[in-house]
Motif scaffolding. Sequence first.
Motif, mmCIF file in Angstrom:
data_model
loop_
_atom_site.group_PDB
_atom_site.id
_atom_site.type_symbol
_atom_site.label_atom_id
_atom_site.label_comp_id
_atom_site.label_asym_id
_atom_site.label_seq_id
_atom_site.Cartn_x
_atom_site.Cartn_y
_atom_site.Cartn_z
ATOM 1 N N VAL A 92 0.836 -1.205 0.000
ATOM 2 C CA VAL A 92 0.000 0.000 0.000
ATOM 3 C C VAL A 92 0.867 1.249 0.000
ATOM 4 O O VAL A 92 0.606 2.214 -0.744
ATOM 5 N N ARG A 93 1.920 1.245 0.806
ATOM 6 C CA ARG A 93 2.813 2.404 0.843
ATOM 7 C C ARG A 93 3.493 2.614 -0.497
ATOM 8 O O ARG A 93 3.647 3.748 -0.963
ATOM 9 N N ALA A 94 3.884 1.516 -1.135
ATOM 10 C CA ALA A 94 4.549 1.640 -2.433
ATOM 11 C C ALA A 94 3.629 2.276 -3.464
ATOM 12 O O ALA A 94 4.065 3.087 -4.285
ATOM 13 N N LEU A 95 2.352 1.919 -3.432
ATOM 14 C CA LEU A 95 1.400 2.409 -4.431
ATOM 15 C C LEU A 95 0.800 3.760 -4.078
ATOM 16 O O LEU A 95 0.019 4.309 -4.865
ATOM 17 N N ALA A 110 7.319 7.862 -5.762
ATOM 18 C CA ALA A 110 7.390 6.659 -6.589
ATOM 19 C C ALA A 110 6.376 6.697 -7.718
ATOM 20 O O ALA A 110 6.663 6.250 -8.839
ATOM 21 N N LEU A 111 5.191 7.234 -7.457
ATOM 22 C CA LEU A 111 4.173 7.323 -8.505
ATOM 23 C C LEU A 111 4.616 8.274 -9.618
ATOM 24 O O LEU A 111 4.415 7.994 -10.807
ATOM 25 N N ASP A 112 5.218 9.402 -9.233
ATOM 26 C CA ASP A 112 5.749 10.317 -10.252
ATOM 27 C C ASP A 112 6.869 9.646 -11.045
ATOM 28 O O ASP A 112 6.960 9.810 -12.271
ATOM 29 N N GLY A 113 7.721 8.885 -10.342
ATOM 30 C CA GLY A 113 8.786 8.167 -11.038
ATOM 31 C C GLY A 113 8.240 7.129 -11.993
ATOM 32 O O GLY A 113 8.757 6.963 -13.105
ATOM 33 N N ALA A 114 7.182 6.426 -11.561
ATOM 34 C CA ALA A 114 6.567 5.430 -12.441
ATOM 35 C C ALA A 114 5.971 6.089 -13.679
ATOM 36 O O ALA A 114 6.104 5.582 -14.793
ATOM 37 N N ALA A 159 17.423 4.463 1.831
ATOM 38 C CA ALA A 159 16.833 5.020 3.050
ATOM 39 C C ALA A 159 16.481 3.951 4.071
ATOM 40 O O ALA A 159 15.994 4.270 5.158
ATOM 41 N N GLY A 160 16.704 2.690 3.744
ATOM 42 C CA GLY A 160 16.405 1.617 4.671
ATOM 43 C C GLY A 160 15.008 1.047 4.559
ATOM 44 O O GLY A 160 14.642 0.164 5.334
ATOM 45 N N ALA A 161 14.215 1.544 3.597
ATOM 46 C CA ALA A 161 12.861 1.018 3.393
ATOM 47 C C ALA A 161 12.943 -0.184 2.460
ATOM 48 O O ALA A 161 12.451 -0.157 1.318
ATOM 49 N N PHE A 162 13.540 -1.258 2.940
ATOM 50 C CA PHE A 162 13.804 -2.414 2.088
ATOM 51 C C PHE A 162 12.514 -3.082 1.618
ATOM 52 O O PHE A 162 12.424 -3.537 0.477
ATOM 53 N N SER A 163 11.522 -3.142 2.484
ATOM 54 C CA SER A 163 10.280 -3.806 2.108
ATOM 55 C C SER A 163 9.527 -3.016 1.036
ATOM 56 O O SER A 163 8.944 -3.601 0.118
ATOM 57 N N THR A 164 9.529 -1.701 1.127
ATOM 58 C CA THR A 164 8.883 -0.882 0.104
ATOM 59 C C THR A 164 9.624 -1.006 -1.221
ATOM 60 O O THR A 164 9.004 -1.096 -2.293
ATOM 61 N N ALA A 165 10.950 -1.024 -1.161
ATOM 62 C CA ALA A 165 11.734 -1.221 -2.384
ATOM 63 C C ALA A 165 11.453 -2.585 -2.993
ATOM 64 O O ALA A 165 11.326 -2.725 -4.215
ATOM 65 N N ALA A 166 11.320 -3.600 -2.145
ATOM 66 C CA ALA A 166 11.006 -4.943 -2.642
ATOM 67 C C ALA A 166 9.610 -4.979 -3.258
ATOM 68 O O ALA A 166 9.390 -5.659 -4.266
ATOM 69 N N ALA A 167 8.668 -4.256 -2.658
ATOM 70 C CA ALA A 167 7.309 -4.226 -3.197
ATOM 71 C C ALA A 167 7.290 -3.617 -4.596
ATOM 72 O O ALA A 167 6.674 -4.168 -5.525
#
Length: 293
Positions: A86-89, A94-98, A262-270
């Motif tokens: 949910v955070r990733a989306l 990230a949305l602007d990058g996508a 930044a250490g947000a490994f789970s968001t990066a993985a998502a």
Amino acid sequence: VVLLVLAIGALLLNMLIGRRGWELDASSAPPQVLVLGRARAVTGTVVWALVLIITVLPLLALLVQALLRAPGVPLVWENLTFDHLVRALTTQTALDGAKNSVMLAVLAAVICGVLGLGIGVLSTRTSLRGSRALGGAAMLPQSIPGIVIAVAWLIIAPRIGLFNTAWLILAAYVTSFTALVVQAVNAPLASTPSSAEEAARVSGAGRVRALFDISCRMALPAALSGAVIVAVTAVRELTLSVLLLSPGSQTLGVAIFSFQQAGAFSTAAAWSLIVAIVGIAVIGFATRRPADT
């Protein structure tokens, strides 16, 4: 410069080797299937195991990392959550990058598809002076690290008005990825005899007409497949984008890298899992075989 010299030497060697080939008339008979006999089961098992190891296992690792509440916690139901997805989306960066990555990837695919088709046809189906050199020049960026191409465009950008714009990233994408389409186009054309063009010439077609109606149409499916590969590659590209990044030109690859740093490994993985699944779906759709009629 050292890398450029080595790349040019390798391309010249490839051109010299390529001149030693002979063109044979292709047979219209369907290819014969090689019967493996007793080795069929073993060969199939080994091949499937290797494919699953190099493709499915990394995706499963991303899925587990994206669903765990925190890195390193045990893989049990209580520690699974969709919060990272949910955070990733919902992260605006990230949305602007996508959005930027999709736009640049589509433009790069169209430009590289047109350029690659033209270069591939000219370098394999014509006797123009320097046609082989043209194909070699198009392949040269494949031998150069992306960081070198990015630095070169950083030097050129202020002189042509592209500095600190998203179009600079697009120019670097076209430089790096046109060779992917050229490779895709060269393979079917180089293995197909020129008898079809000769038949068109005998029937009254001019040289340009025969080139467009025969060679370009034969190579068009390969060019489209190559353009799809360019789009998928550009969406996840990082090396070029991270050096050519400018305000308003954030890309998805850089966003994922920023999450990781930044250490947000789970968001990066998502986000990595989303990009992988979408990329596999796009390539699968583009390379699917038409249904038999």
